[in-house]
Scaffold this active site. Structure first.
Site, PDB file in Angstrom:
ATOM      1  N   ASN A   9       0.817  -1.199   0.000  1.00  0.00           N
ATOM      2  CA  ASN A   9       0.000   0.000   0.000  1.00  0.00           C
ATOM      3  C   ASN A   9       0.869   1.275   0.000  1.00  0.00           C
ATOM      4  OD1 ASN A   9      -1.582   2.153   0.942  1.00  0.00           O
ATOM      5  ND2 ASN A   9      -2.974   0.734   1.979  1.00  0.00           N
ATOM      6  N   LYS A  12       0.369   3.623   3.006  1.00  0.00           N
ATOM      7  CA  LYS A  12       1.099   3.284   4.229  1.00  0.00           C
ATOM      8  C   LYS A  12       2.568   3.701   4.103  1.00  0.00           C
ATOM      9  CE  LYS A  12       0.469  -0.149   7.709  1.00  0.00           C
ATOM     10  NZ  LYS A  12      -0.176  -1.417   8.030  1.00  0.00           N
ATOM     11  N   ASP A  70       1.696  -4.364  13.169  1.00  0.00           N
ATOM     12  CA  ASP A  70       0.391  -4.995  13.339  1.00  0.00           C
ATOM     13  C   ASP A  70      -0.364  -4.142  14.346  1.00  0.00           C
ATOM     14  OD1 ASP A  70      -1.513  -6.964  12.704  1.00  0.00           O
ATOM     15  OD2 ASP A  70      -1.137  -7.994  14.580  1.00  0.00           O
ATOM     16  N   SER A  71      -1.645  -3.968  14.086  1.00  0.00           N
ATOM     17  CA  SER A  71      -2.408  -3.120  14.990  1.00  0.00           C
ATOM     18  C   SER A  71      -3.829  -3.619  15.115  1.00  0.00           C
ATOM     19  CB  SER A  71      -2.383  -1.674  14.501  1.00  0.00           C
ATOM     20  OG  SER A  71      -2.883  -1.601  13.194  1.00  0.00           O
ATOM     21  N   PHE A 154     -10.492   4.821   8.687  1.00  0.00           N
ATOM     22  CA  PHE A 154     -10.899   3.476   8.257  1.00  0.00           C
ATOM     23  C   PHE A 154     -11.188   2.652   9.501  1.00  0.00           C
ATOM     24  CE2 PHE A 154      -7.222   0.843   9.403  1.00  0.00           C
ATOM     25  CZ  PHE A 154      -6.309   1.829   9.723  1.00  0.00           C
ATOM     26  N   GLY A 155     -11.526   1.390   9.286  1.00  0.00           N
ATOM     27  CA  GLY A 155     -11.693   0.446  10.393  1.00  0.00           C
ATOM     28  C   GLY A 155     -12.686   0.942  11.432  1.00  0.00           C
ATOM     29  N   ASP A 157     -12.538   3.605  13.252  1.00  0.00           N
ATOM     30  CA  ASP A 157     -12.486   5.052  13.511  1.00  0.00           C
ATOM     31  C   ASP A 157     -13.853   5.692  13.762  1.00  0.00           C
ATOM     32  OD1 ASP A 157      -9.747   5.213  13.493  1.00  0.00           O
ATOM     33  OD2 ASP A 157      -9.589   5.887  11.415  1.00  0.00           O
ATOM     34  N   LYS A 177      -5.539  12.775  14.048  1.00  0.00           N
ATOM     35  CA  LYS A 177      -5.221  11.346  14.187  1.00  0.00           C
ATOM     36  C   LYS A 177      -3.711  11.108  14.121  1.00  0.00           C
ATOM     37  CE  LYS A 177      -6.116   6.728  12.476  1.00  0.00           C
ATOM     38  NZ  LYS A 177      -6.882   5.830  11.613  1.00  0.00           N
ATOM     39  N   ARG A 183      -0.216   4.274  15.894  1.00  0.00           N
ATOM     40  CA  ARG A 183       0.877   4.128  14.920  1.00  0.00           C
ATOM     41  C   ARG A 183       1.864   5.302  15.038  1.00  0.00           C
ATOM     42  NH1 ARG A 183      -2.208   1.342  11.922  1.00  0.00           N
ATOM     43  NH2 ARG A 183      -3.538   3.129  11.496  1.00  0.00           N
TER      44      ARG A 183
HETATM   45  P1  IMP Z   1      -3.482  -3.548  10.453  1.00  0.00           P
HETATM   46  O1  IMP Z   1      -2.643  -4.426  11.322  1.00  0.00           O
HETATM   47  O2  IMP Z   1      -2.920  -2.170  10.328  1.00  0.00           O
HETATM   48  O3  IMP Z   1      -3.791  -4.178   9.137  1.00  0.00           O
HETATM   49  O4  IMP Z   1      -4.889  -3.345  11.224  1.00  0.00           O
HETATM   50  C1  IMP Z   1      -5.726  -4.456  11.537  1.00  0.00           C
HETATM   51  C2  IMP Z   1      -7.142  -3.989  11.817  1.00  0.00           C
HETATM   52  O5  IMP Z   1      -7.185  -3.234  13.033  1.00  0.00           O
HETATM   53  C3  IMP Z   1      -7.731  -3.066  10.751  1.00  0.00           C
HETATM   54  O6  IMP Z   1      -8.335  -3.811   9.729  1.00  0.00           O
HETATM   55  C4  IMP Z   1      -8.761  -2.280  11.563  1.00  0.00           C
HETATM   56  O7  IMP Z   1      -9.933  -3.025  11.710  1.00  0.00           O
HETATM   57  C5  IMP Z   1      -8.100  -2.144  12.926  1.00  0.00           C
HETATM   58  N1  IMP Z   1      -7.311  -0.893  12.978  1.00  0.00           N
HETATM   59  C6  IMP Z   1      -5.955  -0.770  13.037  1.00  0.00           C
HETATM   60  N2  IMP Z   1      -5.582   0.515  13.070  1.00  0.00           N
HETATM   61  C7  IMP Z   1      -6.736   1.236  13.013  1.00  0.00           C
HETATM   62  C8  IMP Z   1      -6.989   2.648  12.998  1.00  0.00           C
HETATM   63  O8  IMP Z   1      -6.094   3.505  13.004  1.00  0.00           O
HETATM   64  N3  IMP Z   1      -8.291   2.991  12.945  1.00  0.00           N
HETATM   65  C9  IMP Z   1      -9.311   2.098  12.910  1.00  0.00           C
HETATM   66  N4  IMP Z   1      -9.123   0.781  12.907  1.00  0.00           N
HETATM   67  C10 IMP Z   1      -7.824   0.338  12.968  1.00  0.00           C
END
Ligand code: IMP
Length: 200
Positions: A9, A12, A70-71, A154-155, A157, A177, A183
């Site tokens: 991406n 990112k 990873d988050s 996204f996600g 938020d 943010k 992050r």
């Molecule tokens: P990734 O590890 O960055 O791919 O995040 C995994 C999942 O965690 C994402 O698909 C979201 O559902 C959630 N997530 C991670 N970071 C965020 C954020 O900054 N805002 C909202 N959801 C998040």
């Protein structure tokens, strides 16, 4: 100093270029530069474990240092879930709105002061021989609102209200943010570590 970011991406990549801009001589690349895609299964039970696994497998195959993150979201009333399952909380391949609907459902009837939650992020950098060069973690505390609000981000938020704010992260937008996110906090801890590292 060249480091591969474990993502295809470009958004990112740009985010990390900005977050790590204070590291002199750092060149970041996405996996789009690799001859073949590298798939890594994220099956660890911690954010650190998943980030470390991704960075290790990719650095070893690509032959250069790799940064992986990873988050996810931890909700206290749900014992820390969805946690490492955040992306697929409502099932494999689920959309953000399906995940958000499931979260609202799981918290129905839970009082406002018991809806505390946090976004967590782990960032790991591994070199081509599998050595861990750096690790940094960051969290953003808040609570889960009772309805989806806002259109940025996204996600989760639209449901996440950061501590000290009345709006959701999706209402606050990218400028705020990027100052308070999990992050951004993890990346800020990485900056002094990277400044000390000497990667050829
Ligand atoms: P990734 O590890 O960055 O791919 O995040 C995994 C999942 O965690 C994402 O698909 C979201 O559902 C959630 N997530 C991670 N970071 C965020 C954020 O900054 N805002 C909202 N959801 C998040």
């Amino acid at each position: 100093m060249r480091i591969l970011i474990a993502t295809m991406n470009r958004g990112k990549l740009r985010e990390y270029e900005r977050l790590l801009a204070e590291v002199p001589g750092l060149e970041l690349e996405t996996m789009a530069a690799l001859p073949e895609p590298i798939e890594v299964v994220e099956d660890r039970d911690t954010f650190y474990g998943n980030a470390r696994k991704k960075a290790t497998e990719i650095a070893t195959v690509a032959g250069m240092p790799c940064l992986a993150d990873d988050s996810g979201l931890e909700v206290d009333a749900l014992g820390g879930r969805p946690g490492v399952y955040s992306a697929r909380y409502a099932g494999e391949g689920s959309t953000d709105s399906e995940n958000n609907a499931k979260l609202l459902d799981a918290l129905s009837g839970v009082a406002d002061d018991e809806r505390t939650a946090r976004f967590q992020c782990a960032i790991v950098i591994i070199d081509q021989s599998g050595r861990e060069l750096a690790i940094a973690e960051g969290a953003c505390e808040g609570r889960i609102g009772s309805e989806s609000r806002g259109s940025h981000g996204f996600g989760y938020d639209p449901l996440f209200v950061p501590a000290g704010y009345a709006q959701t992260m999706a209402e606050l937008g990218p400028e705020t943010k990027n100052q308070i996110s999990h992050r951004a906090k993890a990346a800020a801890k990485l900056v002094p570590i990277l400044r000390e590292l000497r990667i050829p």
